[in-house]
Design a protein around this motif. Structure first.
Motif, PDB file in Angstrom:
ATOM      1  N   ALA A   4      21.135  15.774 -46.710  1.00  0.00           N
ATOM      2  CA  ALA A   4      21.717  14.462 -46.392  1.00  0.00           C
ATOM      3  C   ALA A   4      21.992  14.329 -44.896  1.00  0.00           C
ATOM      4  N   TYR A   5      22.480  15.397 -44.278  1.00  0.00           N
ATOM      5  CA  TYR A   5      22.744  15.379 -42.835  1.00  0.00           C
ATOM      6  C   TYR A   5      21.450  15.201 -42.055  1.00  0.00           C
ATOM      7  N   ILE A   6      20.410  15.934 -42.434  1.00  0.00           N
ATOM      8  CA  ILE A   6      19.120  15.832 -41.749  1.00  0.00           C
ATOM      9  C   ILE A   6      18.540  14.435 -41.950  1.00  0.00           C
ATOM     10  N   ALA A   7      18.675  13.883 -43.157  1.00  0.00           N
ATOM     11  CA  ALA A   7      18.207  12.515 -43.414  1.00  0.00           C
ATOM     12  C   ALA A   7      18.931  11.535 -42.498  1.00  0.00           C
ATOM     13  N   ASP A   8      20.244  11.712 -42.335  1.00  0.00           N
ATOM     14  CA  ASP A   8      21.021  10.852 -41.426  1.00  0.00           C
ATOM     15  C   ASP A   8      20.489  10.957 -39.998  1.00  0.00           C
ATOM     16  N   GLN A   9      20.213  12.169 -39.559  1.00  0.00           N
ATOM     17  CA  GLN A   9      19.741  12.377 -38.195  1.00  0.00           C
ATOM     18  C   GLN A   9      18.352  11.759 -37.976  1.00  0.00           C
ATOM     19  N   ILE A  10      17.478  11.910 -38.958  1.00  0.00           N
ATOM     20  CA  ILE A  10      16.145  11.308 -38.847  1.00  0.00           C
ATOM     21  C   ILE A  10      16.261   9.790 -38.814  1.00  0.00           C
ATOM     22  N   THR A  11      17.147   9.254 -39.648  1.00  0.00           N
ATOM     23  CA  THR A  11      17.347   7.805 -39.676  1.00  0.00           C
ATOM     24  C   THR A  11      17.902   7.309 -38.348  1.00  0.00           C
ATOM     25  N   LEU A  12      18.836   8.057 -37.776  1.00  0.00           N
ATOM     26  CA  LEU A  12      19.379   7.668 -36.472  1.00  0.00           C
ATOM     27  C   LEU A  12      18.297   7.666 -35.397  1.00  0.00           C
ATOM     28  N   LEU A  13      17.413   8.663 -35.452  1.00  0.00           N
ATOM     29  CA  LEU A  13      16.345   8.742 -34.456  1.00  0.00           C
ATOM     30  C   LEU A  13      15.271   7.681 -34.653  1.00  0.00           C
ATOM     31  N   PHE A  14      14.897   7.427 -35.900  1.00  0.00           N
ATOM     32  CA  PHE A  14      13.728   6.599 -36.160  1.00  0.00           C
ATOM     33  C   PHE A  14      13.998   5.359 -36.992  1.00  0.00           C
ATOM     34  N   GLY A  15      15.183   5.264 -37.575  1.00  0.00           N
ATOM     35  CA  GLY A  15      15.439   4.197 -38.521  1.00  0.00           C
ATOM     36  C   GLY A  15      15.705   2.838 -37.906  1.00  0.00           C
ATOM     37  N   ARG A  16      16.221   2.838 -36.710  1.00  0.00           N
ATOM     38  CA  ARG A  16      16.563   1.569 -36.082  1.00  0.00           C
ATOM     39  C   ARG A  16      15.421   1.076 -35.223  1.00  0.00           C
ATOM     40  N   GLN A  72       6.139  10.088 -52.104  1.00  0.00           N
ATOM     41  CA  GLN A  72       5.642   8.768 -52.520  1.00  0.00           C
ATOM     42  C   GLN A  72       6.713   7.680 -52.550  1.00  0.00           C
ATOM     43  N   PRO A  73       7.918   7.939 -53.067  1.00  0.00           N
ATOM     44  CA  PRO A  73       8.932   6.874 -53.049  1.00  0.00           C
ATOM     45  C   PRO A  73       9.282   6.379 -51.644  1.00  0.00           C
ATOM     46  N   LEU A  74       9.074   7.216 -50.624  1.00  0.00           N
ATOM     47  CA  LEU A  74       9.364   6.808 -49.247  1.00  0.00           C
ATOM     48  C   LEU A  74       8.356   5.798 -48.715  1.00  0.00           C
ATOM     49  N   GLU A  75       7.222   5.670 -49.380  1.00  0.00           N
ATOM     50  CA  GLU A  75       6.199   4.725 -48.934  1.00  0.00           C
ATOM     51  C   GLU A  75       6.616   3.276 -49.155  1.00  0.00           C
ATOM     52  N   GLN A  76       7.584   3.059 -50.024  1.00  0.00           N
ATOM     53  CA  GLN A  76       8.064   1.710 -50.275  1.00  0.00           C
ATOM     54  C   GLN A  76       8.761   1.186 -49.033  1.00  0.00           C
ATOM     55  N   SER A  77       8.595  -0.088 -48.792  1.00  0.00           N
ATOM     56  CA  SER A  77       9.200  -0.656 -47.591  1.00  0.00           C
ATOM     57  C   SER A  77      10.598  -1.216 -47.829  1.00  0.00           C
ATOM     58  N   ASP A  78      11.086  -1.175 -49.059  1.00  0.00           N
ATOM     59  CA  ASP A  78      12.426  -1.640 -49.373  1.00  0.00           C
ATOM     60  C   ASP A  78      13.470  -0.736 -48.703  1.00  0.00           C
ATOM     61  N   PRO A  79      14.222  -1.280 -47.757  1.00  0.00           N
ATOM     62  CA  PRO A  79      15.184  -0.451 -47.026  1.00  0.00           C
ATOM     63  C   PRO A  79      16.450  -0.131 -47.822  1.00  0.00           C
ATOM     64  N   GLY A  80      16.629  -0.738 -48.988  1.00  0.00           N
ATOM     65  CA  GLY A  80      17.863  -0.594 -49.745  1.00  0.00           C
ATOM     66  C   GLY A  80      18.318   0.837 -49.979  1.00  0.00           C
ATOM     67  N   ASP A  81      17.470   1.645 -50.561  1.00  0.00           N
ATOM     68  CA  ASP A  81      17.860   3.019 -50.852  1.00  0.00           C
ATOM     69  C   ASP A  81      17.007   4.021 -50.081  1.00  0.00           C
ATOM     70  N   GLU A  82      16.563   3.603 -48.905  1.00  0.00           N
ATOM     71  CA  GLU A  82      15.698   4.432 -48.061  1.00  0.00           C
ATOM     72  C   GLU A  82      16.354   5.773 -47.722  1.00  0.00           C
ATOM     73  N   GLN A  83      17.618   5.748 -47.384  1.00  0.00           N
ATOM     74  CA  GLN A  83      18.343   6.974 -47.042  1.00  0.00           C
ATOM     75  C   GLN A  83      18.366   7.930 -48.224  1.00  0.00           C
ATOM     76  N   GLU A  84      18.579   7.415 -49.395  1.00  0.00           N
ATOM     77  CA  GLU A  84      18.607   8.238 -50.611  1.00  0.00           C
ATOM     78  C   GLU A  84      17.230   8.832 -50.895  1.00  0.00           C
ATOM     79  N   ARG A  85      16.173   8.040 -50.736  1.00  0.00           N
ATOM     80  CA  ARG A  85      14.806   8.540 -50.968  1.00  0.00           C
ATOM     81  C   ARG A  85      14.457   9.632 -49.967  1.00  0.00           C
ATOM     82  N   LEU A  86      14.877   9.473 -48.712  1.00  0.00           N
ATOM     83  CA  LEU A  86      14.633  10.494 -47.696  1.00  0.00           C
ATOM     84  C   LEU A  86      15.398  11.769 -48.044  1.00  0.00           C
TER      85      LEU A  86
END
Length: 191
Positions: free
Chosen positions: A169-181, A78-92
């Motif tokens: 944290a590593y997997i979150a980084d990889q997902i963000t690299l693939l889909f975050g930008r 649920q916290p990932l549903e927020q669109s605030d990008p500030g702490d998106e990596q932490e929520r993931l």
């Protein structure tokens, strides 16, 4: 059982013991076809009659276990549903931590397709909600919703089955690299 009644602690304990027993057996055998009520009851050190007080059959036990896991993941997503990008990596990372904590159970439950299907739907709903919250339509994303969801599901399933040495944290980084930008019309050919 009515929701207004409090469940007997012995019933809660028995259900937990059956769930732990089936997970233990599935980790050993990796085959659902060999699971029987008798094997589960023996592993739980309870009897078959007690099993049938709580579950219709082995499939019902698996369904309840998968639902329990999915409900827990649903709360964490649920916290990932927020669109605030500030702490998106932490929520993931927090969401992936909850998957990591249940990795053995998830690896076993992925063999029963119901959890995989329901987790796919949960992730797809997350992506749809995030697009809605950001006021983005389907045409603004070159990658279809289903493809994006399947990609994330694939990453999670691979991670749980074969790549567990990587941290959340590593997997979150990889997902963000693939889909975050935001994709700028470039084709990433794989590397």
């Amino acid at each position: 059982m009515s929701n207004s009644k409090k469940e007997d602690p012995r019933a809660i304990r028995s259900k937990r013991m059956f769930k732990e027993a089936i997970v233990s057996l599935m980790l050993e055998e990796r085959s659902l076809s060999h699971l029987t009520v008798q094997k589960i009851a023996s592993r739980a050190e309870l009897n078959r009659a007690t099993f049938y007080l709580h579950f219709e059959d082995v499939s019902d036990l698996l369904r309840q276990l998968a639902d329990e896991v999915l409900n827990g993941l649903s709360e964490k997503i649920q916290p990932l549903e927020q669109s605030d990008p500030g702490d998106e990596q932490e929520r993931l990372t927090v969401f992936l931590d909850s998957i990591y904590d249940k990795r053995k159970l998830l690896a076993v439950l992925f063999d029963s397709k119901s959890l995989e299907t329901n987790l796919f739907h949960l992730l797809k709903t997350l992506i749809e909600t995030r697009r809605w919250n950001k006021r983005l339509d389907r045409s603004s994303h070159p990658v279809a919703l289903e493809i994006r969801t399947a990609s994330i599901m694939g990453i999670i399933m691979w991670w749980i089955r074969d790549g567990i040495q990587f941290s959340p944290a590593y997997i979150a980084d990889q997902i963000t690299l693939l889909f975050g930008r935001k994709q700028e019309g470039e084709s990433s050919g794989g590397r």
